[in-house]
Design a protein around this motif. Structure first.
Motif, PDB file in Angstrom:
ATOM      1  N   CYS B 107     -52.104  67.723 -23.060  1.00 24.07           N
ATOM      2  CA  CYS B 107     -50.856  68.366 -22.663  1.00 24.07           C
ATOM      3  C   CYS B 107     -49.850  68.237 -23.799  1.00 24.07           C
ATOM      4  O   CYS B 107     -49.803  67.224 -24.496  1.00 24.07           O
ATOM      5  CB  CYS B 107     -50.318  67.700 -21.404  1.00 24.07           C
ATOM      6  SG  CYS B 107     -48.804  68.460 -20.766  1.00 24.07           S
ATOM      7  N   GLY B 109     -45.610  68.970 -24.551  1.00 21.16           N
ATOM      8  CA  GLY B 109     -44.346  69.257 -23.888  1.00 21.16           C
ATOM      9  C   GLY B 109     -43.203  69.300 -24.871  1.00 21.16           C
ATOM     10  O   GLY B 109     -43.222  68.604 -25.889  1.00 21.16           O
ATOM     11  N   GLU B 122     -46.893  64.777 -27.114  1.00 20.63           N
ATOM     12  CA  GLU B 122     -48.269  65.195 -26.827  1.00 20.63           C
ATOM     13  C   GLU B 122     -49.003  64.050 -26.116  1.00 20.63           C
ATOM     14  O   GLU B 122     -48.668  62.885 -26.309  1.00 20.63           O
ATOM     15  CB  GLU B 122     -49.000  65.561 -28.112  1.00 20.63           C
ATOM     16  CG  GLU B 122     -49.457  64.405 -28.978  1.00 20.63           C
ATOM     17  CD  GLU B 122     -48.573  64.169 -30.192  1.00 20.63           C
ATOM     18  OE1 GLU B 122     -47.462  64.744 -30.253  1.00 20.63           O
ATOM     19  OE2 GLU B 122     -48.993  63.399 -31.078  1.00 20.63           O
ATOM     20  N   GLU B 133     -49.714  66.225 -17.474  1.00 22.45           N
ATOM     21  CA  GLU B 133     -48.373  66.835 -17.427  1.00 22.45           C
ATOM     22  C   GLU B 133     -47.316  65.837 -16.944  1.00 22.45           C
ATOM     23  O   GLU B 133     -46.204  65.785 -17.489  1.00 22.45           O
ATOM     24  CB  GLU B 133     -48.393  68.073 -16.526  1.00 22.45           C
ATOM     25  CG  GLU B 133     -49.167  69.232 -17.140  1.00 22.45           C
ATOM     26  CD  GLU B 133     -48.926  70.564 -16.400  1.00 22.45           C
ATOM     27  OE1 GLU B 133     -48.095  70.596 -15.477  1.00 22.45           O
ATOM     28  OE2 GLU B 133     -49.584  71.558 -16.774  1.00 22.45           O
ATOM     29  N   ILE B 136     -46.513  63.526 -19.777  1.00 28.03           N
ATOM     30  CA  ILE B 136     -45.665  64.188 -20.782  1.00 28.03           C
ATOM     31  C   ILE B 136     -44.216  64.265 -20.310  1.00 28.03           C
ATOM     32  O   ILE B 136     -43.282  63.995 -21.070  1.00 28.03           O
ATOM     33  CB  ILE B 136     -46.211  65.608 -21.076  1.00 28.03           C
ATOM     34  CG1 ILE B 136     -47.421  65.524 -22.000  1.00 28.03           C
ATOM     35  CG2 ILE B 136     -45.139  66.509 -21.695  1.00 28.03           C
ATOM     36  CD1 ILE B 136     -47.116  65.078 -23.416  1.00 28.03           C
ATOM     37  N   LYS B 137     -44.016  64.650 -19.053  1.00 28.75           N
ATOM     38  CA  LYS B 137     -42.650  64.774 -18.536  1.00 28.75           C
ATOM     39  C   LYS B 137     -41.916  63.432 -18.588  1.00 28.75           C
ATOM     40  O   LYS B 137     -40.735  63.370 -18.956  1.00 28.75           O
ATOM     41  CB  LYS B 137     -42.673  65.332 -17.108  1.00 28.75           C
ATOM     42  CG  LYS B 137     -42.996  66.836 -17.069  1.00 28.75           C
ATOM     43  CD  LYS B 137     -43.198  67.332 -15.643  1.00 28.75           C
ATOM     44  CE  LYS B 137     -43.723  68.778 -15.651  1.00 28.75           C
ATOM     45  NZ  LYS B 137     -44.156  69.209 -14.304  1.00 28.75           N
ATOM     46  N   THR B 154     -37.379  71.437 -19.831  1.00 27.88           N
ATOM     47  CA  THR B 154     -38.675  70.940 -20.287  1.00 27.88           C
ATOM     48  C   THR B 154     -39.718  72.046 -20.172  1.00 27.88           C
ATOM     49  O   THR B 154     -39.786  72.727 -19.152  1.00 27.88           O
ATOM     50  CB  THR B 154     -39.128  69.725 -19.453  1.00 27.88           C
ATOM     51  OG1 THR B 154     -38.159  68.677 -19.591  1.00 27.88           O
ATOM     52  CG2 THR B 154     -40.469  69.197 -19.930  1.00 27.88           C
ATOM     53  N   VAL B 156     -43.922  72.683 -20.633  1.00 25.86           N
ATOM     54  CA  VAL B 156     -45.201  71.996 -20.857  1.00 25.86           C
ATOM     55  C   VAL B 156     -46.352  72.997 -20.816  1.00 25.86           C
ATOM     56  O   VAL B 156     -46.267  74.054 -20.185  1.00 25.86           O
ATOM     57  CB  VAL B 156     -45.483  70.889 -19.804  1.00 25.86           C
ATOM     58  CG1 VAL B 156     -44.444  69.782 -19.874  1.00 25.86           C
ATOM     59  CG2 VAL B 156     -45.559  71.464 -18.411  1.00 25.86           C
ATOM     60  N   LYS B 157     -47.412  72.642 -21.488  1.00 26.97           N
ATOM     61  CA  LYS B 157     -48.658  73.429 -21.436  1.00 26.97           C
ATOM     62  C   LYS B 157     -49.828  72.440 -21.477  1.00 26.97           C
ATOM     63  O   LYS B 157     -49.840  71.537 -22.318  1.00 26.97           O
ATOM     64  CB  LYS B 157     -48.725  74.388 -22.621  1.00 26.97           C
ATOM     65  CG  LYS B 157     -49.921  75.320 -22.539  1.00 26.97           C
ATOM     66  CD  LYS B 157     -49.501  76.762 -22.801  1.00 26.97           C
ATOM     67  CE  LYS B 157     -50.540  77.759 -22.449  1.00 26.97           C
ATOM     68  NZ  LYS B 157     -49.975  79.126 -22.466  1.00 26.97           N
ATOM     69  N   SER B 158     -50.786  72.633 -20.593  1.00 26.17           N
ATOM     70  CA  SER B 158     -51.899  71.675 -20.547  1.00 26.17           C
ATOM     71  C   SER B 158     -53.222  72.399 -20.360  1.00 26.17           C
ATOM     72  O   SER B 158     -53.270  73.592 -20.034  1.00 26.17           O
ATOM     73  CB  SER B 158     -51.694  70.682 -19.407  1.00 26.17           C
ATOM     74  OG  SER B 158     -51.704  71.373 -18.172  1.00 26.17           O
TER      75      SER B 158
END
Lengths: 177, 177, 177
Positions: B107, B109, B122, B133, B136-137, B154, B156-158
């Protein structure tokens, strides 16, 4: 003749030309490359690595590790003349061992397509140079298959080293201009 | 109009403009970014990684790994059009596994402040995408707390992958111009 | 005065100066450097690393890890003023530990020759700062011996940290312009 002040994005690199402020729009793409490899003993892992770079002829620059494409049109040179301290985008493989008598190898390979870019693959491990080269050749084939691209030419360079105390092998494709 | 030869520091990059020699004062700061992620199987760890890059749409450039700040004013794009072989500053997380049946995730972010820069985090591990995720948050919140900055947004991509033979997941924020 | 359109290689970075298109021939060589170090606790390894960068005064830029030569003529600064989000070529050592009570250290060192470039060495480990500094000094001596160069001056910076939960130490030589 008119040389005008051009638009300057807030975050871009700046360049002064007389009274003109202008901008650089990206990092320049490399246009040349070489294959090199070396091995060395050292008192520590990092000095063994430094020694391997010296043998490979690339110790006096700053390696910027990249992952790992040969730009279209890049020209192969037997030897690149790079000023000391330069930032040099480099794909490389390396392994260090502190097991006396162990054989370690590193190999770098470049797969070239007919009219476009190349793919660089690196490998290092506890094995001989022949096995490292065979591994690289298979990796390059796989990378071209995944891209549905015909593989036209493969270049490889490898190094093998029998560890005395702390040994390092290093194989690289430095990219330059 | 006068375009004068300006001072040229000994160690700077050189640029020829007609008969004028001038200098580039630093690496240009990126002005755009995207979030991308992908997964793949491969015959080796590196070709699995290469395959994950292909799925993420970022395999045909040279990733320069960075640690990991979004420059002030950088613009988000769904997709960046980057010439093949370019040097692309990229924050990324990645993990490779050769344990069949194992679930791996990566993930990336980006935490954005109101009017200034962003922080990129990361994560990759043996877990599902949801857990990656959430991690990451929490990391982005911690980074903003450490900076005494309000976190405004924020992104994010996972990606999650169940390993067959040798699998790789990759999530990244490429920075571009 | 004539400012002419000059040759533009296909793969090089582009720069617009009024109506002139010209090229950047390589990445610019850094001209300044500093030594910095820091330590921090964090909730994760990466946020502990981020905290250590904050303490070292280098958290708000993009570190591009290099291996590790000080360009000839580079000037030492106590503190470099680098715009946030910049791409900063940096030699560094770092270690993270999640063993409460453990002492970890990182050290960076620069060895300088009389009239030419310098060599940067990094070290990090489960040890005190004194041991890290002694290791760095020996590594720099070895690097100069391997180059048959007299070592004129050595600069080191180290940091030591006793882990509470997840701790990180970081020591670096950022290179700048």
């Amino acid at each position: 003749m008119a040389v005008q002040e051009i638009h300057r994005p807030q975050n871009a690199g700046q360049l002064a030309v007389g009274s003109i402020i202008t901008t650089i729009h990206s990092l320049p793409r490399p246009t040349t490359f070489m294959l090199c490899a070396g091995s060395s003993e050292g008192e520590t892992e990092l000095t063994a690595f430094d020694g391997a770079l010296l043998k490979a002829g690339i110790a006096n620059v700053n390696l910027l590790r990249v992952s790992s494409i040969l730009p279209p049109g890049a020209k192969h040179h037997e030897k690149l003349d790079i000023p000391p301290g330069s930032l040099v985008p480099t794909a490389y493989g390396s392994i260090t061992s502190d097991v006396p008598g162990q054989t370690i190898s590193a190999c770098i390979g470049v797969g070239l397509s007919a009219d476009t870019y190349g793919v660089i693959m690196e490998f290092s491990g506890v094995c001989g140079a022949k096995q490292a080269e065979d591994t690289i050749k298979a990796m390059i084939k796989e990378a071209f298959t995944k891209r549905n691209l015909p593989l036209v030419k493969t270049m490889v360079k490898s190094v093998e080293h029998k560890v005395e105390k702390i040994g390092c092998v290093f194989a690289a494709v430095p990219l330059w201009y």
